[in-house]
Motif scaffolding. Structure first.
Motif, PDB file in Angstrom:
ATOM      1  N   TYR A 115       0.839  -1.205   0.000  1.00  0.00           N
ATOM      2  CA  TYR A 115       0.000   0.000   0.000  1.00  0.00           C
ATOM      3  C   TYR A 115       0.876   1.258   0.000  1.00  0.00           C
ATOM      4  O   TYR A 115       0.581   2.218  -0.721  1.00  0.00           O
ATOM      5  N   ALA A 116       1.940   1.247   0.798  1.00  0.00           N
ATOM      6  CA  ALA A 116       2.844   2.404   0.817  1.00  0.00           C
ATOM      7  C   ALA A 116       3.530   2.580  -0.538  1.00  0.00           C
ATOM      8  O   ALA A 116       3.684   3.706  -1.033  1.00  0.00           O
TER       9      ALA A 116
ATOM     10  N   VAL B 265       4.379   5.458  -5.554  1.00  0.00           N
ATOM     11  CA  VAL B 265       4.448   5.497  -7.023  1.00  0.00           C
ATOM     12  C   VAL B 265       3.480   6.536  -7.567  1.00  0.00           C
ATOM     13  O   VAL B 265       3.824   7.309  -8.471  1.00  0.00           O
ATOM     14  N   GLY B 266       2.267   6.580  -7.025  1.00  0.00           N
ATOM     15  CA  GLY B 266       1.297   7.588  -7.472  1.00  0.00           C
ATOM     16  C   GLY B 266       1.790   9.003  -7.224  1.00  0.00           C
ATOM     17  O   GLY B 266       1.659   9.881  -8.091  1.00  0.00           O
ATOM     18  N   LEU B 267       2.363   9.239  -6.060  1.00  0.00           N
ATOM     19  CA  LEU B 267       2.893  10.566  -5.748  1.00  0.00           C
ATOM     20  C   LEU B 267       4.094  10.904  -6.626  1.00  0.00           C
ATOM     21  O   LEU B 267       4.207  12.030  -7.122  1.00  0.00           O
ATOM     22  N   SER B 268       4.958   9.950  -6.861  1.00  0.00           N
ATOM     23  CA  SER B 268       6.121  10.197  -7.723  1.00  0.00           C
ATOM     24  C   SER B 268       5.689  10.535  -9.142  1.00  0.00           C
ATOM     25  O   SER B 268       6.233  11.457  -9.757  1.00  0.00           O
ATOM     26  N   ILE B 269       4.724   9.810  -9.659  1.00  0.00           N
ATOM     27  CA  ILE B 269       4.246  10.079 -11.019  1.00  0.00           C
ATOM     28  C   ILE B 269       3.600  11.456 -11.106  1.00  0.00           C
ATOM     29  O   ILE B 269       3.787  12.178 -12.092  1.00  0.00           O
ATOM     30  N   SER B 270       2.873  11.836 -10.077  1.00  0.00           N
ATOM     31  CA  SER B 270       2.229  13.155 -10.128  1.00  0.00           C
ATOM     32  C   SER B 270       3.233  14.297  -9.991  1.00  0.00           C
ATOM     33  O   SER B 270       2.980  15.402 -10.456  1.00  0.00           O
ATOM     34  N   LEU B 271       4.370  14.047  -9.364  1.00  0.00           N
ATOM     35  CA  LEU B 271       5.383  15.089  -9.180  1.00  0.00           C
ATOM     36  C   LEU B 271       6.329  15.241 -10.366  1.00  0.00           C
ATOM     37  O   LEU B 271       6.972  16.282 -10.506  1.00  0.00           O
ATOM     38  N   VAL B 272       6.422  14.254 -11.234  1.00  0.00           N
ATOM     39  CA  VAL B 272       7.428  14.263 -12.293  1.00  0.00           C
ATOM     40  C   VAL B 272       7.339  15.469 -13.219  1.00  0.00           C
ATOM     41  O   VAL B 272       8.331  16.143 -13.439  1.00  0.00           O
ATOM     42  N   PRO B 273       6.195  15.825 -13.783  1.00  0.00           N
ATOM     43  CA  PRO B 273       6.257  16.871 -14.803  1.00  0.00           C
ATOM     44  C   PRO B 273       6.560  18.270 -14.278  1.00  0.00           C
ATOM     45  O   PRO B 273       7.214  19.053 -14.959  1.00  0.00           O
TER      46      PRO B 273
ATOM     47  N   THR C  53      -3.092  12.608  -4.338  1.00  0.00           N
ATOM     48  CA  THR C  53      -2.645  11.214  -4.291  1.00  0.00           C
ATOM     49  C   THR C  53      -3.265  10.479  -3.107  1.00  0.00           C
ATOM     50  O   THR C  53      -3.729   9.348  -3.244  1.00  0.00           O
ATOM     51  N   LEU C  54      -3.279  11.134  -1.947  1.00  0.00           N
ATOM     52  CA  LEU C  54      -3.907  10.505  -0.773  1.00  0.00           C
ATOM     53  C   LEU C  54      -5.415  10.365  -0.953  1.00  0.00           C
ATOM     54  O   LEU C  54      -6.008   9.369  -0.543  1.00  0.00           O
ATOM     55  N   GLY C  55      -6.043  11.367  -1.575  1.00  0.00           N
ATOM     56  CA  GLY C  55      -7.490  11.314  -1.793  1.00  0.00           C
ATOM     57  C   GLY C  55      -7.907  10.237  -2.771  1.00  0.00           C
ATOM     58  O   GLY C  55      -8.994   9.666  -2.655  1.00  0.00           O
ATOM     59  N   ILE C  56      -7.063   9.949  -3.737  1.00  0.00           N
ATOM     60  CA  ILE C  56      -7.379   8.888  -4.702  1.00  0.00           C
ATOM     61  C   ILE C  56      -6.889   7.541  -4.192  1.00  0.00           C
ATOM     62  O   ILE C  56      -7.586   6.529  -4.326  1.00  0.00           O
TER      63      ILE C  56
ATOM     64  N   ILE D  17      -7.119   1.774  -1.553  1.00  0.00           N
ATOM     65  CA  ILE D  17      -6.503   0.868  -0.581  1.00  0.00           C
ATOM     66  C   ILE D  17      -7.548   0.310   0.377  1.00  0.00           C
ATOM     67  O   ILE D  17      -7.554  -0.882   0.687  1.00  0.00           O
ATOM     68  N   LEU D  18      -8.454   1.155   0.848  1.00  0.00           N
ATOM     69  CA  LEU D  18      -9.493   0.673   1.770  1.00  0.00           C
ATOM     70  C   LEU D  18     -10.436  -0.315   1.098  1.00  0.00           C
ATOM     71  O   LEU D  18     -10.851  -1.303   1.719  1.00  0.00           O
ATOM     72  N   VAL D  19     -10.792  -0.074  -0.145  1.00  0.00           N
ATOM     73  CA  VAL D  19     -11.655  -1.016  -0.865  1.00  0.00           C
ATOM     74  C   VAL D  19     -10.943  -2.361  -1.013  1.00  0.00           C
ATOM     75  O   VAL D  19     -11.543  -3.420  -0.805  1.00  0.00           O
ATOM     76  N   HIS D  20      -9.664  -2.318  -1.352  1.00  0.00           N
ATOM     77  CA  HIS D  20      -8.912  -3.566  -1.457  1.00  0.00           C
ATOM     78  C   HIS D  20      -8.830  -4.271  -0.105  1.00  0.00           C
ATOM     79  O   HIS D  20      -8.982  -5.489  -0.027  1.00  0.00           O
TER      80      HIS D  20
END
Length: 184
Positions: A64-65, A70-78, A143-146, A151-154
């Motif tokens: 989960y972490a 990964v989601g945060l890293s992808i959003s920060l790249v551009p 990223t946390l909101g999405i 993660i909770l659903v999983h």
């Protein structure tokens, strides 16, 4: 000239000879009695859902972490290069601490005095504050909101025992086949 010295011998087994069955050969099962195990399911009660969430959060916490990272890293790249460098630096610090825990498992200083949570929680706080100060708060909160609802659903839907009958599968197979006749 290419066949010089090579002779082919005729087969000593006649084509009408039936093949012998070896006693240790596994019997093939018919495919109409086989179903695929499904590892997801709804819990029966809210208490069972809460227990499942707690168990799955402890079991899959690293994954989960990593999913959030990964989601945060992808959003920060551009756009946010300095925020990405801060995220990488704090990740390296946390990884170095966890590697030191693995290298010295009997160390009193590493395991008793400094618990994992006493190091990883401040590193997460420093990361969050650093991202907010470098104007990447929208990326962090998005990223946390999405990621947290996913993660909770999983965590609610993943049930233990999705791989019920492991002797029915080949070694290393991810989703074993379960014989439906055995469960009846």
């Amino acid at each position: 000239m290419s066949n010089f010295g090579i002779t082919q011998r005729p087969s000593s087994i006649s084509p009408s000879t039936p093949q012998m069955e070896t006693p240790h050969a596994p019997k093939a099962r018919p495919l109409n009695n086989v179903k695929l195990a499904f590892p997801f399911g709804l819990p029966a009660t809210p208490e069972a859902a809460a227990a499942r969430i707690i168990k799955n959060l402890s079991h899959f916490s690293l994954f989960y972490a990593l999913f959030l990272w990964v989601g945060l890293s992808i959003s920060l790249v551009p756009q946010r290069r300095y925020s990405l460098l801060l995220l990488m630096a704090t990740t390296i610090i946390a990884n170095q601490y966890l590697i030191m825990l693995r290298l010295m498992p009997s160390s009193i200083c590493m395991n008793k005095a400094l618990d994992k949570t006493l190091v990883l929680v401040p590193v997460a706080i420093v990361t969050a504050v650093g991202l907010i100060l470098t104007q990447a708060a929208i990326h962090l909160f998005a990223t946390l909101g999405i990621g947290l609802p996913v993660i909770l659903v999983h965590a609610v839907l993943w049930r233990e025992g999705g791989f019920v009958n492991e002797e029915a599968s080949a070694p290393g197979e991810l989703a074993p086949l379960v014989d439906a006749v055995q469960s009846v």
